[in-house]
Write an enzyme that holds these catalytic residues in place. Structure first.
Site, PDB file in Angstrom:
ATOM      1  N   CYS A  65      60.130  42.057  44.798  1.00  0.00           N
ATOM      2  CA  CYS A  65      61.299  41.558  45.518  1.00  0.00           C
ATOM      3  C   CYS A  65      60.955  40.235  46.185  1.00  0.00           C
ATOM      4  CB  CYS A  65      61.733  42.572  46.574  1.00  0.00           C
ATOM      5  SG  CYS A  65      63.123  42.018  47.598  1.00  0.00           S
ATOM      6  N   HIS A  88      63.565  54.330  41.208  1.00  0.00           N
ATOM      7  CA  HIS A  88      62.994  52.998  40.953  1.00  0.00           C
ATOM      8  C   HIS A  88      61.972  52.729  42.054  1.00  0.00           C
ATOM      9  CE1 HIS A  88      63.619  48.559  39.770  1.00  0.00           C
ATOM     10  NE2 HIS A  88      62.694  48.573  40.716  1.00  0.00           N
ATOM     11  N   ASN A  95      56.409  46.464  40.556  1.00  0.00           N
ATOM     12  CA  ASN A  95      57.034  47.709  40.121  1.00  0.00           C
ATOM     13  C   ASN A  95      55.961  48.636  39.556  1.00  0.00           C
ATOM     14  OD1 ASN A  95      60.252  47.367  39.888  1.00  0.00           O
ATOM     15  ND2 ASN A  95      59.287  45.402  39.469  1.00  0.00           N
ATOM     16  N   ARG A 130      64.239  41.503  33.464  1.00  0.00           N
ATOM     17  CA  ARG A 130      65.039  40.959  34.562  1.00  0.00           C
ATOM     18  C   ARG A 130      64.243  41.002  35.855  1.00  0.00           C
ATOM     19  NH1 ARG A 130      66.443  42.048  39.638  1.00  0.00           N
ATOM     20  NH2 ARG A 130      66.567  44.247  39.031  1.00  0.00           N
ATOM     21  N   ASP A 131      63.920  42.175  36.321  1.00  0.00           N
ATOM     22  CA  ASP A 131      63.240  42.339  37.598  1.00  0.00           C
ATOM     23  C   ASP A 131      61.862  41.695  37.567  1.00  0.00           C
ATOM     24  OD1 ASP A 131      62.468  43.167  40.107  1.00  0.00           O
ATOM     25  OD2 ASP A 131      62.821  45.281  39.773  1.00  0.00           O
TER      26      ASP A 131
END
Length: 308
Positions: A244, A211, A253, A17-18
């Site tokens: 982001c 996170h 990440n 997803r991210d």
């Protein structure tokens, strides 16, 4: 900070997803399914696999339903979908039998929240109250995420008490887990240690999740600081995918394979087969057609030569 590290941690893989949402090129649904299946075979027990969002805003996630119905992972793997609002929750519940957890979220920064979901924090939290009730009524696990928990590119440092107040509101709604996101990579290890010690103290009975993003190269150091403060729940993305979209440039990440490798070297169990996880990250690299940025893809896992 605690003097004894947790001996085992839980890791949620958020790349499907991210990570995928941040890719500029279309990723075929079949390729997504193959990669998620590979992650499920690696021993990871928690996967964030989809989000029900507007296709014109995040086209990479427009096939959420097809992904959910197509993946085949072991029965003990818990699948999470991230939901931005009640409309998204309505859409997700059509696939209720294909996932186990729902994530709801807000930003710790008012400006970031408005730029990210076009609503105030107050409006977002009001909708989250409604969604949390519906999620728990469906028998699904409700988790929550607070983005920009440590810093905001628009407002600067985000006040710790403001973030923990939001976390307590989520706990009161019935969220059994609250994750704290370093959305644009602005945290540092000293602050991470202080923050997670305070979060764990203020949220008894709630799973506290870290996170971190590696935007400025401090992701693993921050993860260690959180671990030393007693945090035993983490989120990361294979291949160091993701970031982001608000603002541009806030990519990266922590790579799951780098995080798992660090924990294993420290004697902290994850339940993950690291070579299989690295293989999944290399498959993602081949699918995307570019070099990914995790160290473990290039170097592989540490293997100690004990001969002689």
């Amino acid at each position: 900070m605690t003097t004894t590290l947790p001996t085992r941690v839980h890791i949620r893989e958020v790349g499907p997803r991210d990570g995928f949402q941040n890719e500029p090129e279309h990723i075929p649904t079949a390729a997504k399914i193959s990669l998620i299946n590979a992650l499920g075979r690696s021993g990871l027990k928690r996967l964030e696999v989809a989000s029900f969002v507007r296709a014109d805003v995040i086209p990479q996630l427009a096939d959420a339903g097809e992904v959910l119905t197509g993946i085949e992972v072991p029965d003990d793997v818990s699948l999470l979908v991230l939901i931005p609002n009640s409309k998204g929750l309505n859409s997700s519940l059509a696939y209720r039998q294909h996932f186990h957890e729902v994530g709801i979220f807000v930003s710790g920064s008012e400006t970031h929240n408005k730029k990210n979901v076009n609503r105030t924090i107050a409006d977002t939290m009001a909708d989250n109250v409604v969604m949390a009730k519906r999620i728990t009524a469906e028998g699904l696990r409700c988790g929550a995420v607070i983005a920009t928990s440590f810093g905001c590119p628009f407002e600067g440092k985000v006040d710790m008490d403001r973030v923990l107040d939001l976390a307590e509101q989520f706990a009161a709604m019935g969220a059994s887990e609250v994750g704290f996101g370093d959305t644009t990579g602005m945290c540092n290890p000293a602050y991470a240690g202080d923050f997670f010690a305070a979060a764990i103290e203020r949220l008894p009975g709630v799973e506290v999740t870290a996170h971190f993003h590696n935007t400025r190269g401090q992701g693993l150091a921050n993860a260690y600081a959180a671990l030393a403060a007693g945090c035993d729940s983490f989120e990361s993305s294979f291949g160091e995918l993701g970031g982001c979209p608000v603002p541009k440039g806030s990519t990266g990440n922590i790579a799951t394979e780098d995080l798992v490798g660090m924990f294993h070297e420290m004697g902290v169990a994850t339940g993950v087969d690291l070579p299989q996880l690295i293989a999944a990250a290399r498959e993602a690299q081949q699918t995307l057609g570019r070099q990914l940025t995790s160290h473990s893809i290039i170097a592989g896992p540490v293997v100690w030569n004990t001969a002689g």
